[in-house]
Design a protein around this motif. Structure first.
Motif, PDB file in Angstrom:
ATOM      1  N   ARG A  51     -17.399  -2.446   7.810  1.00 47.11           N
ATOM      2  CA  ARG A  51     -16.506  -3.521   8.249  1.00 47.11           C
ATOM      3  C   ARG A  51     -15.245  -3.572   7.368  1.00 47.11           C
ATOM      4  N   GLN A  52     -15.433  -3.433   6.059  1.00 43.07           N
ATOM      5  CA  GLN A  52     -14.286  -3.442   5.149  1.00 43.07           C
ATOM      6  C   GLN A  52     -13.366  -2.251   5.442  1.00 43.07           C
ATOM      7  N   LEU A  53     -13.963  -1.096   5.683  1.00 44.16           N
ATOM      8  CA  LEU A  53     -13.172   0.091   5.982  1.00 44.16           C
ATOM      9  C   LEU A  53     -12.399  -0.062   7.280  1.00 44.16           C
ATOM     10  N   ALA A  54     -13.050  -0.637   8.282  1.00 45.31           N
ATOM     11  CA  ALA A  54     -12.395  -0.843   9.574  1.00 45.31           C
ATOM     12  C   ALA A  54     -11.177  -1.751   9.421  1.00 45.31           C
ATOM     13  N   GLN A  55     -11.294  -2.780   8.578  1.00 45.17           N
ATOM     14  CA  GLN A  55     -10.165  -3.686   8.344  1.00 45.17           C
ATOM     15  C   GLN A  55      -9.021  -2.963   7.630  1.00 45.17           C
ATOM     16  N   LEU A  56      -9.377  -2.114   6.660  1.00 47.39           N
ATOM     17  CA  LEU A  56      -8.356  -1.376   5.919  1.00 47.39           C
ATOM     18  C   LEU A  56      -7.678  -0.338   6.810  1.00 47.39           C
ATOM     19  N   VAL A  57      -8.442   0.271   7.709  1.00 52.03           N
ATOM     20  CA  VAL A  57      -7.862   1.210   8.667  1.00 52.03           C
ATOM     21  C   VAL A  57      -6.897   0.473   9.598  1.00 52.03           C
ATOM     22  N   ALA A  58      -7.299  -0.702  10.058  1.00 50.52           N
ATOM     23  CA  ALA A  58      -6.449  -1.485  10.951  1.00 50.52           C
ATOM     24  C   ALA A  58      -5.130  -1.874  10.277  1.00 50.52           C
ATOM     25  N   GLU A  59      -5.174  -2.065   8.946  1.00 51.68           N
ATOM     26  CA  GLU A  59      -3.962  -2.417   8.198  1.00 51.68           C
ATOM     27  C   GLU A  59      -3.143  -1.185   7.816  1.00 51.68           C
ATOM     28  N   GLY A  60      -3.675  -0.002   8.098  1.00 52.04           N
ATOM     29  CA  GLY A  60      -2.951   1.225   7.800  1.00 52.04           C
ATOM     30  C   GLY A  60      -3.081   1.712   6.376  1.00 52.04           C
ATOM     31  N   LEU A  61      -3.976   1.104   5.591  1.00 52.60           N
ATOM     32  CA  LEU A  61      -4.120   1.473   4.187  1.00 52.60           C
ATOM     33  C   LEU A  61      -5.176   2.545   3.963  1.00 52.60           C
ATOM     34  N   VAL A  62      -6.010   2.756   4.968  1.00 53.14           N
ATOM     35  CA  VAL A  62      -7.060   3.771   4.899  1.00 53.14           C
ATOM     36  C   VAL A  62      -7.033   4.564   6.190  1.00 53.14           C
ATOM     37  N   GLU A  63      -7.356   5.854   6.100  1.00 52.57           N
ATOM     38  CA  GLU A  63      -7.427   6.693   7.288  1.00 52.57           C
ATOM     39  C   GLU A  63      -8.763   7.411   7.319  1.00 52.57           C
ATOM     40  N   GLN A  64      -9.188   7.766   8.526  1.00 49.59           N
ATOM     41  CA  GLN A  64     -10.453   8.483   8.685  1.00 49.59           C
ATOM     42  C   GLN A  64     -10.206   9.815   9.357  1.00 49.59           C
ATOM     43  N   ASP A  65     -10.746  10.866   8.727  1.00 46.17           N
ATOM     44  CA  ASP A  65     -10.652  12.191   9.307  1.00 46.17           C
ATOM     45  C   ASP A  65     -11.552  12.264  10.540  1.00 46.17           C
ATOM     46  N   GLU A  66     -10.989  12.665  11.681  1.00 45.17           N
ATOM     47  CA  GLU A  66     -11.750  12.665  12.930  1.00 45.17           C
ATOM     48  C   GLU A  66     -12.897  13.658  12.906  1.00 45.17           C
ATOM     49  N   SER A  68     -14.518  15.200   9.948  1.00 42.80           N
ATOM     50  CA  SER A  68     -15.535  14.976   8.913  1.00 42.80           C
ATOM     51  C   SER A  68     -16.036  13.541   8.875  1.00 42.80           C
ATOM     52  N   LYS A  69     -15.279  12.619   9.477  1.00 40.71           N
ATOM     53  CA  LYS A  69     -15.590  11.191   9.460  1.00 40.71           C
ATOM     54  C   LYS A  69     -15.467  10.581   8.064  1.00 40.71           C
ATOM     55  N   ARG A  70     -14.839  11.315   7.173  1.00 44.70           N
ATOM     56  CA  ARG A  70     -14.653  10.794   5.812  1.00 44.70           C
ATOM     57  C   ARG A  70     -13.399   9.925   5.756  1.00 44.70           C
ATOM     58  N   TYR A  71     -13.445   8.946   4.858  1.00 48.25           N
ATOM     59  CA  TYR A  71     -12.329   8.013   4.702  1.00 48.25           C
ATOM     60  C   TYR A  71     -11.523   8.368   3.449  1.00 48.25           C
ATOM     61  N   ARG A  72     -10.214   8.148   3.546  1.00 42.91           N
ATOM     62  CA  ARG A  72      -9.313   8.343   2.406  1.00 42.91           C
ATOM     63  C   ARG A  72      -8.254   7.243   2.408  1.00 42.91           C
ATOM     64  N   LEU A  73      -7.692   6.994   1.238  1.00 40.36           N
ATOM     65  CA  LEU A  73      -6.537   6.115   1.164  1.00 40.36           C
ATOM     66  C   LEU A  73      -5.371   6.796   1.875  1.00 40.36           C
ATOM     67  N   SER A  74      -4.588   6.040   2.620  1.00 41.80           N
ATOM     68  CA  SER A  74      -3.532   6.624   3.445  1.00 41.80           C
ATOM     69  C   SER A  74      -2.224   6.748   2.678  1.00 41.80           C
ATOM     70  N   LEU A  75      -1.291   7.456   3.280  1.00 39.13           N
ATOM     71  CA  LEU A  75       0.047   7.580   2.700  1.00 39.13           C
ATOM     72  C   LEU A  75       0.709   6.209   2.594  1.00 39.13           C
ATOM     73  N   ASP A  76       0.454   5.341   3.569  1.00 41.48           N
ATOM     74  CA  ASP A  76       1.021   3.989   3.516  1.00 41.48           C
ATOM     75  C   ASP A  76       0.531   3.232   2.287  1.00 41.48           C
ATOM     76  N   PHE A  77      -0.709   3.479   1.907  1.00 41.18           N
ATOM     77  CA  PHE A  77      -1.235   2.825   0.707  1.00 41.18           C
ATOM     78  C   PHE A  77      -0.418   3.237  -0.513  1.00 41.18           C
ATOM     79  N   PHE A  78      -0.153   4.536  -0.643  1.00 39.88           N
ATOM     80  CA  PHE A  78       0.593   5.020  -1.806  1.00 39.88           C
ATOM     81  C   PHE A  78       2.053   4.598  -1.752  1.00 39.88           C
ATOM     82  N   ALA A  79       2.603   4.481  -0.556  1.00 40.65           N
ATOM     83  CA  ALA A  79       3.965   3.978  -0.424  1.00 40.65           C
ATOM     84  C   ALA A  79       4.040   2.528  -0.883  1.00 40.65           C
ATOM     85  N   LEU A  80       3.020   1.752  -0.538  1.00 40.85           N
ATOM     86  CA  LEU A  80       2.962   0.357  -0.973  1.00 40.85           C
ATOM     87  C   LEU A  80       2.828   0.278  -2.485  1.00 40.85           C
TER      88      LEU A  80
END
Length: 286
Positions: A51-66, A68-80
């Motif tokens: 649930r936490q990951l889904a919220q972070l993905v919705a905010e653009g701060l986390v992305e999921q590789d289609e 591997s299904k693994r999650y990573r911090l997104s480029l938007d997170f580092f820009a922020l």
């Protein structure tokens, strides 16, 4: 960590869970993390972690590789994160220091930054004495190891990086006719022991200089502050004062560096506002 009642928990608890997930992602940023791994790392159930990951993905701060299904911090997170850091680039941050040093010492002050195997002159504050330099004007570059500023940067690189630069630059350094590998390595050790580069090599007749490294938060040299002056103005009595002033400004500058500043990776970007006619590469300083 107990996540019982997560849906109705306090705001503080919710924020703490979000940051726990972000920190866990940061620890596995290279390969990414699966929900099961992340849940285990933060002590939450898989359902809450998802649930936490889904919220972070919705905010653009986390992305999921289609795949591997693994999650990573997104480029938007580092820009922020970059926006939250010091907004000034290296050249902007260092400009007041250059002016203070120039006013206090009455000599020309240079700001050099590492660019691959070279040092690039990002800025200079002109003193009253006519001088020559290895980098010339703003935008000029010189091989790391040649001149006080470039030598100060090279000496305070991590050992593996330093060795790579030495291997690559040795032939370039030899072109000056007074450097060989033994001499260069001796100078590097001397600079590391003293904390500054200040020996007059005689490569520029009548000129002298001294430089100190500007270190990032990991202790890696990313730049140097350097004085270029006439040889008779940098005698044994005056040298300690010059070094102390340079080191004070460099130490004040280091903690203010923005680790996401593009200038630290691509120094030429900070020269975009400099007129093309002001870029000189064939002049000979620090």
């Amino acid at each position: 960590m107990d996540d019982t009642g997560a849906e109705g928990g306090s705001l503080t608890g919710g924020v703490a869970r979000v940051f726990a997930v972000i920190r866990a992602l940061g620890a596995v940023q290279a390969e990414g993390g699966r929900v099961t791994e992340l849940a285990r790392a933060v002590g939450l159930t898989q359902a809450t972690t998802h649930r936490q990951l889904a919220q972070l993905v919705a905010e653009g701060l986390v992305e999921q590789d289609e795949r591997s299904k693994r999650y990573r911090l997104s480029l938007d997170f580092f820009a922020l994160a970059a926006q939250a850091g010091n907004p000034g680039d290296l050249r902007t941050l260092a400009r007041p220091a250059l002016l203070r040093l120039c006013g206090s010492l009455g000599d020309t002050i240079f700001l050099l930054a590492r660019s691959g195997f070279d040092a690039v002159c990002l800025d200079r504050a002109e003193g009253p004495f006519p001088i020559r330099s290895f980098t010339g004007d703003v935008g000029g570059r010189i091989a790391l190891g040649v001149g006080q500023g470039a030598l100060a940067i090279l000496a305070f690189l991590p050992e593996a990086e330093r060795e790579e630069v030495i291997r690559f630059n040795l032939a370039r350094v030899r072109e000056y006719g007074v450097y060989d590998e033994v001499y260069l390595r001796t100078e590097i050790e001397r600079v590391r022991a003293l904390g500054y580069a200040g020996r007059n090599t005689g490569l520029l007749e009548g000129m002298a200089g001294v430089a100190v490294p500007v270190l990032d938060r990991e202790g890696r040299a990313v730049a140097a502050l350097s004085v270029g002056t006439l040889s008779d103005r940098l005698n044994a009595e005056r040298l300690p004062t010059v070094v102390a002033l340079l080191q004070r400004e460099a130490q004040a500058l280091s903690p203010r560096l923005n680790p996401f500043d593009a200038t630290l990776r691509r120094p030429a970007q900070s020269l975009a506002s400099v007129p093309a006619g002001g870029l000189v590469r064939d002049a000979a300083p620090r």
